[in-house]
Structure formats: structure tokens, C-alpha cells
Design a protein around this motif. Structure first.
Motif, PDB file in Angstrom:
ATOM      1  N   VAL A 464       0.841  -1.206   0.000  1.00 19.71           N
ATOM      2  CA  VAL A 464       0.000   0.000   0.000  1.00 19.71           C
ATOM      3  C   VAL A 464       0.872   1.250   0.000  1.00 19.71           C
ATOM      4  N   TYR A 465       1.930   1.237   0.801  1.00 12.06           N
ATOM      5  CA  TYR A 465       2.827   2.396   0.867  1.00 12.06           C
ATOM      6  C   TYR A 465       3.517   2.629  -0.485  1.00 12.06           C
ATOM      7  N   THR A 466       4.024   1.566  -1.114  1.00 11.73           N
ATOM      8  CA  THR A 466       4.721   1.713  -2.388  1.00 11.73           C
ATOM      9  C   THR A 466       3.792   2.215  -3.481  1.00 11.73           C
ATOM     10  N   LEU A 467       2.568   1.701  -3.515  1.00  9.98           N
ATOM     11  CA  LEU A 467       1.639   2.040  -4.597  1.00  9.98           C
ATOM     12  C   LEU A 467       0.858   3.323  -4.339  1.00  9.98           C
ATOM     13  N   LEU A 468       0.399   3.536  -3.097  1.00  9.83           N
ATOM     14  CA  LEU A 468      -0.527   4.638  -2.806  1.00  9.83           C
ATOM     15  C   LEU A 468       0.029   5.703  -1.869  1.00  9.83           C
ATOM     16  N   GLY A 469       1.078   5.363  -1.110  1.00 13.44           N
ATOM     17  CA  GLY A 469       1.697   6.354  -0.242  1.00 13.44           C
ATOM     18  C   GLY A 469       1.227   6.301   1.193  1.00 13.44           C
ATOM     19  N   PRO A 470       1.824   7.139   2.043  1.00 19.00           N
ATOM     20  CA  PRO A 470       1.545   7.097   3.481  1.00 19.00           C
ATOM     21  C   PRO A 470       0.132   7.511   3.863  1.00 19.00           C
ATOM     22  N   ARG A 471      -0.492   8.385   3.064  1.00 23.40           N
ATOM     23  CA  ARG A 471      -1.837   8.855   3.424  1.00 23.40           C
ATOM     24  C   ARG A 471      -2.825   7.695   3.442  1.00 23.40           C
ATOM     25  N   TRP A 472      -2.815   6.886   2.409  1.00 19.77           N
ATOM     26  CA  TRP A 472      -3.705   5.724   2.348  1.00 19.77           C
ATOM     27  C   TRP A 472      -3.314   4.683   3.397  1.00 19.77           C
ATOM     28  N   ALA A 473      -2.029   4.417   3.507  1.00 20.80           N
ATOM     29  CA  ALA A 473      -1.567   3.375   4.434  1.00 20.80           C
ATOM     30  C   ALA A 473      -1.984   3.680   5.864  1.00 20.80           C
ATOM     31  N   PHE A 474      -1.750   4.914   6.312  1.00 24.43           N
ATOM     32  CA  PHE A 474      -2.028   5.248   7.705  1.00 24.43           C
ATOM     33  C   PHE A 474      -3.520   5.484   7.951  1.00 24.43           C
ATOM     34  N   SER A 475      -4.253   5.907   6.945  1.00 23.26           N
ATOM     35  CA  SER A 475      -5.711   6.049   7.089  1.00 23.26           C
ATOM     36  C   SER A 475      -6.362   4.683   7.292  1.00 23.26           C
ATOM     37  N   LEU A 476      -5.911   3.692   6.548  1.00 22.69           N
ATOM     38  CA  LEU A 476      -6.445   2.334   6.713  1.00 22.69           C
ATOM     39  C   LEU A 476      -6.130   1.782   8.097  1.00 22.69           C
ATOM     40  N   ILE A 477      -4.943   2.107   8.611  1.00 24.92           N
ATOM     41  CA  ILE A 477      -4.587   1.657   9.965  1.00 24.92           C
ATOM     42  C   ILE A 477      -5.506   2.309  11.003  1.00 24.92           C
ATOM     43  N   CYS A 478      -5.796   3.593  10.824  1.00 19.05           N
ATOM     44  CA  CYS A 478      -6.725   4.269  11.738  1.00 19.05           C
ATOM     45  C   CYS A 478      -8.082   3.571  11.734  1.00 19.05           C
ATOM     46  N   GLY A 479      -8.542   3.160  10.541  1.00 15.73           N
ATOM     47  CA  GLY A 479      -9.802   2.435  10.436  1.00 15.73           C
ATOM     48  C   GLY A 479      -9.751   1.109  11.184  1.00 15.73           C
ATOM     49  N   MET A 480      -8.614   0.431  11.127  1.00  9.32           N
ATOM     50  CA  MET A 480      -8.464  -0.836  11.839  1.00  9.32           C
ATOM     51  C   MET A 480      -8.497  -0.626  13.355  1.00  9.32           C
ATOM     52  N   VAL A 481      -7.889   0.447  13.835  1.00 13.02           N
ATOM     53  CA  VAL A 481      -7.922   0.746  15.276  1.00 13.02           C
ATOM     54  C   VAL A 481      -9.366   0.966  15.730  1.00 13.02           C
ATOM     55  N   VAL A 482     -10.145   1.693  14.931  1.00 15.46           N
ATOM     56  CA  VAL A 482     -11.549   1.936  15.263  1.00 15.46           C
ATOM     57  C   VAL A 482     -12.318   0.618  15.354  1.00 15.46           C
ATOM     58  N   LEU A 483     -12.085  -0.292  14.417  1.00 15.55           N
ATOM     59  CA  LEU A 483     -12.730  -1.606  14.455  1.00 15.55           C
ATOM     60  C   LEU A 483     -12.344  -2.358  15.732  1.00 15.55           C
ATOM     61  N   GLY A 484     -11.085  -2.243  16.143  1.00 16.70           N
ATOM     62  CA  GLY A 484     -10.641  -2.883  17.369  1.00 16.70           C
ATOM     63  C   GLY A 484     -11.365  -2.341  18.590  1.00 16.70           C
ATOM     64  N   VAL A 485     -11.544  -1.039  18.642  1.00 21.00           N
ATOM     65  CA  VAL A 485     -12.255  -0.411  19.768  1.00 21.00           C
ATOM     66  C   VAL A 485     -13.712  -0.880  19.805  1.00 21.00           C
TER      67      VAL A 485
END
Length: 507
Positions: A464-485
């Protein structure tokens, strides 16, 4: 649990002075053995982190065909090996003396680190030799399941949170020492010295792996000479188990019909998966991200990220002191929830913003007159100066704002607070949910879920980082944290200790 251990004042890395049998020889033997487990966990952490900051530049040096996507597989290989081995070692430890799977796993780990140090030697396919060596290092690290099950079985419910915090503190010490040793050894340089009769290059990339192998040898001696098998019930009384060797035990393990809450077990595994996935993403992307955003050279990235990781490690130890106090006052689940919230803030901070863009690597190539031709869309260099900056092949480099150094360090700080809190609370809760029954297999599955996360996380972020960059990569991680909560809140009432669930203790 907020009221399970109100009088527990066990400081980190010390025995419980309030125990009635604190002067008993069996008690001292039990805690000596637990400390051997702490040291094993420490070395497992060192074995991973001692090469993590140099993995990317070493890979580039030995095999120029390797790209950032392959780095994801390199990091994932360790966790894949651990994921396969953990249930096997856990099952083994349930039925045999624990020193057997421990010694076997450490020998595998030791040999794999030596293999890694020689990965430059073959004429071709060096990156695949590195990949295999890291997979075997991870397979050896499957002993984490044995370590956790031993500590869970050798501590009372009152001692459990403190012992788990101690183990996490030792893991954090390994997290500190690994990058610190790598940073110190970076002064050897990329060329280093050659030991001709061994056909071995001692440089900033191979020496850390050989040092990890030496630590493994020390660990084997401790397991063979010091470790004794001990098992206690939730009140701290000795019980006899399949792999217990003392003849002084009078209590017998009560094989009751009371069941473990399997929904809580599965939920705990999923939450642990999310925690480990998030941190795997962070540790994998740190070196490539810093090289892209701050135009660091390979040597600078190894040194500076090593220093940052040392700082995070020291911070983590302080967090473990706070976690034990906070869990005593507020309970394990609120601390776990707070940890998720802090991790979320850490990744929000890391999102790119502003009008400043990263330095593009092709511009650096041109300025240093390293470009000899452009053929088929590829740049070919003819100089010796290492290009720095964001590679031109990553098209997002020209449209995504740069991440500032202050953002990077702030994010490191927040994740360095949230992750250790979530980590220790996840498997503390898990061990309490399982209760007094043998935990080898269950701990094997927990370790496997964490290893699965550390397998998928690096692959996910590298692509994801190589193809789309840090904005997409870290936004998806934020979404995963929300699912965990959301998952934690929905199952909050079930994440309770075995004894509380069956009415032996009031929460």
C-alpha cells in the motif's frame, strides 16, 4: 481486573514480598525459573530488533533486485515462521518438560542467525537466502508461546499482572538493546573486516546477527542449568502437572467441568492480532519512510532509527510501571481501551499535510551527475554517491505532502505509549480468561495470531505504501484501530477472569 489484587505491590522484576512462602526454597526456585523465562523473552526481542533497522539497507546491498515490497516479505517471514511454530511448541510444552521445546527452538534460532550473516555469500538469489534465514529465526522465536504459558502457570492470579508486566519490561529491554547494539555496530561500516578462514565479512549488517547467536548460546545454558518446572493454582498453591518435577507438591490439579469462555478467547486473539498488526506496520515502514521523507542515507537511517527505537524502548519500560498501577486502580480492560485510543492518535498525527513535498530521488541523481542514460523508463547511474530522497518510481511522491520530522517523532512517542499498554493488557487478560488449565496450546494460538499479524502487516504496508503512499496506508490503519475499539466495547462484559466468571472471586 480492578479488585482482584488490591494488595499487590510487586515491583517490576522482583518477587512478591507479601507471599507466605517467600522464604521457601520452592518459591525461590519458582521465581528463578520465571526469570529465565524473562531472559528468554528478552533475547527473543533482541533477536528481532537487532537487525530490523538494517534489514532494508542490507537487502539492498546484497541483492539490488529487491524492492520495498520484498522488504515486506522479509519482515513477514520472521512472523510466518513464528506463527507456524508457536502452536507446535505450545502443544509440546503441555505434554513434556518445557526445556525440551525451549532448547530446540533456541538452537534453531542460533543457526538461523548464522545463516543470515552468510546470506551475502551465494552468487545469486541472495534475497531469498535472507528471506529463509529470517523465517527460521522466526520459527525459533515460536518459543514465546512456551514462555507465556510457563509464566501464566507458575504465577497466582494475584501475581499474574505483575509477572506479565515484568515479562513485557524484559521484552522492552530487548527492544532497546537490539537497536542500540545495531546503532553502535553501524560504526563498523558497510565493508568492515573479513575473517578469511571462515569466509565471513564482519560489518554493520552481519555482526548484529552473530551477536544474537551468541546470546542464544547463553540462553541455552540458562535453560539447561537453572530452569525447573513449576505450576501453581490461582491462589498460588503448588499443583502437580504433566511436566512438574518437584516431589514436594501435595495438591493435585482439579480437572473440573468448568469451561473456558471461547467467545472471550476468540475475541482476545482478534484484539491481539490488531495490536500486533498495527505495530508491525509501524516498525516495517519506519526505515523506508524516513529515507523517503527526510532524504536519509542507508547508514543515517540505521543510526537515527536505532536511536529512536532505543528511546521508544526506554519509554515502554516507564509505561509498564504505569500500566501495572493503572490496571490495579482502574482494571485491565480500561487500560487496554486507553491504549487503543493513544495508538489512534499516533497514526492520525502521522498523516501527511501541508504544501511541502518530499525531495525526489531522480533530482538528486541528476544533480550529482550520476545519470548516464534513460532507457525503457529506468535511470542508470554511473557514479558512487548514494541517491537519497523519495524514489521517482513511487508516483505519489510528487503529489503527497512530506511528513515532517516533528510529526514522525510525535507519532513514535504516542505509539510507544499505546502499543506496550495494549500488548501487556492483551495477554494478561487472555491468561486470566484461560484460568488454571494448561495454557500451552492456547498461548500458542495467541502467539500465532500475533505472528499472523506480523506476517500480513509488513506485506500490507509495503504494498500500500509503495503504490498509494503514506496517506492511504495510515488512514487504513486508523480504520483498523476503530474496528478494534468497537470489538472491545461489544465484548467488554465477557473479557473477565476465569475465577470471576465461575463465581470464585467477585470483580
Amino acid at each position: 481486573m480492578s479488585h482482584l489484587d488490591p494488595d499487590d505491590t510487586t515491583p517490576l522484576l522482583r518477587d512478591d514480598a507479601n507471599s507466605d512462602d517467600s522464604q521457601d526454597g520452592d518459591y525461590r526456585s519458582r521465581w528463578r525459573s520465571i526469570r529465565v523465562m524473562y531472559f528468554t523473552m528478552f533475547l527473543s526481542s533482541v533477536g528481532f530488533t537487532i537487525v530490523i533497522t538494517s534489514l532494508w539497507p542490507y537487502l539492498q546491498k546484497v541483492d539490488s533486485s529487491a524492492d520495498a515490497s520484498f522488504l515486506g516479505w522479509m519482515v513477514a517471514a520472521y512472523s510466518l515462521g513464528q506463527m507456524v511454530a508457536s502452536p507446535l511448541f505450545g502443544l509440546w510444552s503441555n505434554h513434556r518438560l518445557r526445556r525440551e521445546p525451549l532448547v530446540c527452538s533456541i538452537v534453531i534460532n542460533l543457526a538461523a542467525n548464522i545463516y543470515y550473516a552468510y546470506a551475502y555469500l551465494p552468487k545469486t538469489n541472495n534475497k531469498y537466502h535472507m528471506l529463509m534465514s529470517r523465517a527460521f529465526v522466526g520459527f525459533g522465536a515460536g518459543n514465546v508461546a512456551v514462555v507465556r504459558s510457563y509464566v501464566a502457570g507458575a504465577t497466582s492470579l494475584k501475581e499474574r499482572t505483575g509477572a506479565m508486566a515484568n515479562m513485557s519490561a524484559c521484552q522492552a529491554l530487548g527492544f532497546i538493546l537490539g537497536p542500540a547494539l545495531q546503532a553502535c555496530l553501524s560504526f563498523i561500516g558497510e565493508n568492515g573486516v573479513t575473517v578469511k578462514f571462515l569466509d565471513l565479512q564482519l560489518n554493520m549488517y552481519t555482526t548484529p546477527a552473530l551477536l544474537a547467536a551468541l546470546f542464544g548460546l547463553v540462553n541455552i545454558l540458562l535453560v539447561l542449568l537453572v530452569l525447573k518446572e513449576h505450576c501453581v493454582n490461582e491462589d498460588g498453591k503448588n499443583i502437580r502437572s504433566i511436566n512438574y518435577t518437584s516431589e514436594d507438591t501435595v495438591d493435585v490439579l482439579d480437572e473440573s467441568v468448568e469451561t473456558i469462555d471461547q467467545v472471550a478467547v476468540v475475541t482476545s486473539n482478534v484484539l491481539f492480532f490488531i495490536v500486533m498488526f498495527i505495530f508491525a506496520v509501524f516498525e516495517t515502514i519506519a526505515t523506508p519512510l524516513s529515507m523517503d521523507m527526510f532524504a536519509w542515507t542507508r547508514k543515517e537511517a540505521v543510526l537515527y532509527n536505532g536511536i529512536i527505537m532505543v528511546g521508544i524502548g526506554f519509554q515502554s519500560i516507564l509505561v509498564f510501571f504505569l500500566v501495572k498501577a493503572a490496571a490495579s486502580r482502574f482494571g485491565d480492560r480500561p487500560v487496554l481501551l486507553a491504549g487503543f485510543g493513544i495508538i489512534f492518535c499516533g497514526f492520525i498525527v502521522l498523516l501527511p499535510w501541508g504544501n511541502h513535498f518530499p525531495k525526489i530521488q531522480w533530482a538528486d541523481l541528476k544533480n550529482n551527475s550520476l545519470v548516464s542514460q534513460v532507457s525503457g523508463g529506468s535511470l542508470v547511474g554511473n557514479g558512487t554517491v548514494e541517491p537519497t530522497g523519495c524514489p521517482y518510481e513511487q508516483t505519489w511522491c510528487q503529489t503527497t505532502p512530506a511528513i515532517y520530522l516533528a510529526q514522525y517523532i510525535s507519532s513514535d512517542f504516542l505509539i510507544g505509549v499505546g502499543y506496550p499498554a495494549c500488548n501487556v493488557m492483551s495477554y494478561t487478560l487472555y491468561s486470566k480468561i484461560l484460568g488454571p488449565k494448561p495454557q500451552g496450546v492456547y498461548m500458542g494460538w495467541l502467539t500465532a495470531s500475533g505472528s499472523g499479524a506480523r506476517t500480513l502487516g509488513p506485506v500490507f504496508v509495503s504494498h500500500v505504501y509503495t503504490l498509494l503512499g503514506p496517506r492511504w496506508a495510515f488512514s487504513l490503519i486508523c480504520g483498523m484501530v476503530v474496528l478494534g475499539v468497537i470489538l472491545l466495547l461489544s465484548s467488554y462484559h465477557r473479557l473477565i477472569a476465569y475465577s470471576v466468571r465461575h463465581g470464585r472471586i467477585v470483580e
